[in-house]
Scaffold this motif. Sequence first.
Motif, PDB file in Angstrom:
ATOM      1  N   PRO A   1      -2.057   1.089  -1.626  1.00 41.67           N
ATOM      2  CA  PRO A   1      -2.237  -0.361  -2.541  1.00 41.67           C
ATOM      3  C   PRO A   1      -2.152   0.221  -4.126  1.00 41.67           C
ATOM      4  O   PRO A   1      -1.445  -0.631  -4.619  1.00 41.67           O
ATOM      5  CB  PRO A   1      -3.254  -1.046  -2.105  1.00 41.67           C
ATOM      6  N   THR A   2      -2.814   1.290  -4.354  1.00 44.46           N
ATOM      7  CA  THR A   2      -2.806   1.660  -5.776  1.00 44.46           C
ATOM      8  C   THR A   2      -1.430   1.989  -6.067  1.00 44.46           C
ATOM      9  O   THR A   2      -0.926   1.537  -7.460  1.00 44.46           O
ATOM     10  CB  THR A   2      -3.527   2.755  -6.160  1.00 44.46           C
TER      11      THR A   2
ATOM     12  N   ASP B   1      -7.455   5.407   1.608  1.00 46.43           N
ATOM     13  CA  ASP B   1      -6.966   4.176   2.064  1.00 46.43           C
ATOM     14  C   ASP B   1      -6.473   3.312   0.784  1.00 46.43           C
ATOM     15  O   ASP B   1      -5.907   2.317   0.907  1.00 46.43           O
ATOM     16  CB  ASP B   1      -7.813   3.340   2.926  1.00 46.43           C
ATOM     17  N   TRP B   2      -7.225   3.829  -0.505  1.00 52.59           N
ATOM     18  CA  TRP B   2      -6.585   3.113  -1.717  1.00 52.59           C
ATOM     19  C   TRP B   2      -5.425   3.571  -2.357  1.00 52.59           C
ATOM     20  O   TRP B   2      -4.965   3.176  -3.171  1.00 52.59           O
ATOM     21  CB  TRP B   2      -7.839   3.387  -2.792  1.00 52.59           C
TER      22      TRP B   2
ATOM     23  N   ARG C   1     -12.928  -2.880   0.247  1.00 47.20           N
ATOM     24  CA  ARG C   1     -13.207  -1.997   1.702  1.00 47.20           C
ATOM     25  C   ARG C   1     -14.204  -2.679   2.561  1.00 47.20           C
ATOM     26  O   ARG C   1     -14.928  -2.145   3.165  1.00 47.20           O
ATOM     27  CB  ARG C   1     -13.578  -0.706   1.264  1.00 47.20           C
TER      28      ARG C   1
ATOM     29  N   SER D   1       0.469   9.476  -4.688  1.00 52.05           N
ATOM     30  CA  SER D   1      -0.131   8.550  -3.603  1.00 52.05           C
ATOM     31  C   SER D   1       0.183   9.449  -2.184  1.00 52.05           C
ATOM     32  O   SER D   1      -0.780   9.374  -1.586  1.00 52.05           O
ATOM     33  CB  SER D   1       0.891   7.351  -3.569  1.00 52.05           C
TER      34      SER D   1
ATOM     35  N   ARG E   1     -10.920  -1.806   7.356  1.00 50.14           N
ATOM     36  CA  ARG E   1      -9.824  -1.203   7.529  1.00 50.14           C
ATOM     37  C   ARG E   1      -9.018  -1.345   8.731  1.00 50.14           C
ATOM     38  O   ARG E   1      -9.374  -2.034   9.777  1.00 50.14           O
ATOM     39  CB  ARG E   1     -10.080   0.547   7.624  1.00 50.14           C
TER      40      ARG E   1
ATOM     41  N   LEU F   1      -5.706  -7.831  -2.965  1.00 52.08           N
ATOM     42  CA  LEU F   1      -6.104  -6.818  -4.070  1.00 52.08           C
ATOM     43  C   LEU F   1      -7.488  -6.426  -4.112  1.00 52.08           C
ATOM     44  O   LEU F   1      -7.950  -5.332  -3.982  1.00 52.08           O
ATOM     45  CB  LEU F   1      -5.785  -7.061  -5.312  1.00 52.08           C
TER      46      LEU F   1
ATOM     47  N   PHE G   1     -12.454   8.090  -5.321  1.00 51.68           N
ATOM     48  CA  PHE G   1     -11.207   7.371  -4.700  1.00 51.68           C
ATOM     49  C   PHE G   1     -10.778   7.540  -3.480  1.00 51.68           C
ATOM     50  O   PHE G   1     -10.564   8.761  -2.927  1.00 51.68           O
ATOM     51  CB  PHE G   1     -10.067   8.092  -5.710  1.00 51.68           C
ATOM     52  N   TYR G   2     -10.939   6.618  -2.569  1.00 47.76           N
ATOM     53  CA  TYR G   2     -10.727   6.736  -0.923  1.00 47.76           C
ATOM     54  C   TYR G   2      -9.201   7.005  -0.778  1.00 47.76           C
ATOM     55  O   TYR G   2      -8.472   6.315  -1.492  1.00 47.76           O
ATOM     56  CB  TYR G   2     -11.231   5.509  -0.402  1.00 47.76           C
TER      57      TYR G   2
ATOM     58  N   THR H   1      -8.846  -4.735  -1.101  1.00 46.69           N
ATOM     59  CA  THR H   1      -8.398  -3.331  -0.873  1.00 46.69           C
ATOM     60  C   THR H   1      -9.414  -2.554  -1.444  1.00 46.69           C
ATOM     61  O   THR H   1      -9.983  -1.651  -0.907  1.00 46.69           O
ATOM     62  CB  THR H   1      -7.127  -3.111  -1.616  1.00 46.69           C
ATOM     63  N   TYR H   2     -10.048  -2.998  -2.634  1.00 51.61           N
ATOM     64  CA  TYR H   2     -11.089  -2.029  -3.323  1.00 51.61           C
ATOM     65  C   TYR H   2     -12.305  -2.325  -2.969  1.00 51.61           C
ATOM     66  O   TYR H   2     -13.290  -1.362  -3.214  1.00 51.61           O
ATOM     67  CB  TYR H   2     -10.972  -2.188  -4.834  1.00 51.61           C
TER      68      TYR H   2
END
Length: 414
Positions: free
Chosen positions: A190-191, A186-187, A251, A170, A254, A245, A183-184, A248-249
């Motif tokens: 939270p992931t 900023d993910w 987006r 992470s 931010r 949640l 996959f960004y 977050t995905y």
Amino acid sequence: MKRLFDFDSLYAYREQLPLTKEVVEDGGDLLLNIGLVVLIIVVQALLIKLTYWLFRRWKFRLTLFVLRRVKPFVFKDYEVLNIHRQGIAFLQTYRLLRITVLALQLMVSIPMMFYVFPETKKFVLTMVSYIWNPAKDIFWSAVAYLPNVFKIIVIVVCIHYVVKLLRYFSNEVASGRLKINGFYADWARPTFLIMRFLCYSFMLVMIWPLLPSSNSEVFQGVSVFIGIIVSLGSMSIFGNLMAGLVMTYMRPFRVGDFIKFGDVEGFVVEKTALVTRLRTRKNLVVTIPNSNLMSAQTSNFTSSAENYGIIVHTKVTIGYDMKHDVIENLLLAAAHATHHIDRKPLPFVMVTQLDDFYVEYEINAYTHRTDQLPAIYSQLHQNILDAFHGAGVEIMSPHIFAHRQDLELQIPKE
């Protein structure tokens, strides 16, 4: 007067009784038992004095030794136990140890005093069994539970290192050193939080059957009760959590973006699992539940400015007595004189309305500085006023202009 007791007769009767061997032995045993009790009391008193003496003798030395060796216990920049608190904790433990030693001595000496007498021997054995049997059962239950303890330790250690591995990846993704297509960055955080929650949930599921009395009805009843309480009290929390949640995905914004939600405009200063906090241009922090953000329209000025450029626009209304090209040139000059206005694409003017009394003009200009929007609008309006006043063009409500008759022009005089 007749005497109630005839002591002479009683004494004569006692002299006639036979002094048997059993009576003599019983009297001797009684004296011996009393002597043993006295000896036990004396020994116990000496042990108590010895215990107090030893603990007083070593109290200062042990305390000084501990204070020299210990260090403050710090957890994430928070000093949980400093040296002073650890010293107090050691003294309390030392005092508790002394009380425990004295209690163990009394637990041994007091039954021994009653055990020496045949009349209380059975009672002592019964009382000792009340203490010994539960202690023995607990000890053997703990010994039998040791395999499950080792299983729990192995599970906890494995999950711990899995979480550490997830935290490493992470951090790598969040810092940009590790890039994954689609996959960004900023993910990553939270992931990781979701994966950590799933790992700990899986660990709890694996450990649950290994807990003592996990199959008992009482244990299951308490578990169901706790589950009901948590589910009833966390419905709104769960809604905000799921909304956070999803956002977050998705987006939509931010941290640091300038967004608009309803009548609230501000910079995103914090995104949590439950709420999002905005700081308005007046430095007012507004807290918005994530479920509300999911159910309403949100505008992201920063994202639009980065990708396309935000269009700054304002309108003026001028009478039909002025040529439109003159008004357009004045508006374009005011836009070019404004700071943070992009030169490409060029500003442009649109005629948006032909009313009965006036023509409505709109100046449009691009900017990428969403953090300066109030200043840009303020300077643009000032430049429009200066440009129109310098050219002798009056900006006034057309309705008043149509009915004002001989009123003077509303232009500042030099």
